[in-house]
Motif scaffolding. Sequence first.
Motif, mmCIF file in Angstrom:
data_model
loop_
_atom_site.group_PDB
_atom_site.id
_atom_site.type_symbol
_atom_site.label_atom_id
_atom_site.label_comp_id
_atom_site.label_asym_id
_atom_site.label_seq_id
_atom_site.Cartn_x
_atom_site.Cartn_y
_atom_site.Cartn_z
ATOM 1 N N CYS A 77 0.766 -1.080 0.197
ATOM 2 C CA CYS A 77 0.064 -0.216 0.184
ATOM 3 C C CYS A 77 0.690 0.956 -0.159
ATOM 4 C CB CYS A 77 -0.992 0.247 1.197
ATOM 5 S SG CYS A 77 -0.080 0.351 2.735
ATOM 6 N N GLU A 79 1.071 4.137 2.822
ATOM 7 C CA GLU A 79 0.954 5.545 3.891
ATOM 8 C C GLU A 79 0.922 6.827 3.358
ATOM 9 O OE1 GLU A 79 2.331 5.781 7.872
ATOM 10 O OE2 GLU A 79 3.584 4.092 7.274
ATOM 11 N N SER A 80 -0.144 7.701 4.108
ATOM 12 C CA SER A 80 0.141 8.627 3.873
ATOM 13 C C SER A 80 0.746 9.413 5.523
ATOM 14 C CB SER A 80 -1.642 9.333 3.930
ATOM 15 O OG SER A 80 -2.174 9.525 5.064
ATOM 16 N N GLU A 82 -0.603 11.528 7.259
ATOM 17 C CA GLU A 82 -1.718 11.285 8.718
ATOM 18 C C GLU A 82 -1.381 9.729 8.968
ATOM 19 O OE1 GLU A 82 -1.912 14.275 6.605
ATOM 20 O OE2 GLU A 82 -1.956 12.630 5.161
ATOM 21 N N ASP A 84 -2.743 7.180 7.081
ATOM 22 C CA ASP A 84 -4.045 6.082 6.241
ATOM 23 C C ASP A 84 -3.057 5.806 5.505
ATOM 24 O OD1 ASP A 84 -6.432 7.595 7.998
ATOM 25 O OD2 ASP A 84 -5.674 9.666 5.933
ATOM 26 N N PHE A 85 -4.218 4.422 4.681
ATOM 27 C CA PHE A 85 -3.019 3.518 3.910
ATOM 28 C C PHE A 85 -4.359 3.736 2.698
ATOM 29 C CE2 PHE A 85 -1.659 2.203 8.325
ATOM 30 C CZ PHE A 85 -0.516 2.156 7.669
ATOM 31 N N ILE A 86 -3.942 3.527 1.879
ATOM 32 C CA ILE A 86 -4.460 3.571 0.710
ATOM 33 C C ILE A 86 -4.070 1.985 -0.015
ATOM 34 C CG2 ILE A 86 -3.255 4.817 -0.613
ATOM 35 C CD1 ILE A 86 -6.468 5.339 -2.226
ATOM 36 N N GLU A 90 -8.093 -0.461 -4.298
ATOM 37 C CA GLU A 90 -9.162 1.014 -4.243
ATOM 38 C C GLU A 90 -8.501 1.673 -4.336
ATOM 39 O OE1 GLU A 90 -9.449 1.873 1.341
ATOM 40 O OE2 GLU A 90 -7.289 1.468 0.376
#
Length: 132
Positions: A77, A79-80, A82, A84-86, A90
């Motif tokens: 993924c 990782e941002s 912050e 968050d993971f995408i 997605e």
Amino acid sequence: MKKSIVIDKSFFELRMEAGLSIEDCTLIFDVHKRTVKSWNDGIREPPKAVFLCLMLYAGRLDFLGKNWRGFRIRPDCIESPEGDFIYSYEVRAIRYLYHAAGMNRTGICRNLEAISNENIADDKPHTLVRVS
């Protein structure tokens, strides 16, 4: 005017962050083990391209510009900053979500880009600069 990419870590620190051994680096950079050891011990400065490669191996995207500062590529993924993971599935689903919701993706992206650009200075071509 070109912007500089700040390299705020030593060769050793980036090598460790990337999870690479000295032997790995000799193969990746096609140099003798003595050369890598001299970089590792801070005796010699490696080429800036070596730092860029280590940043890539470590999953860091900071060198791409301010919009990508703090983002990291993980094996499965992105990782941002912050936390968050995408995931790839997605990203693939985004087009279908916009379509299903009847939303104009292009218009939304333009608005988000404008908002982002207000918060982040314009990005110009970069040069690597080593910070001691």
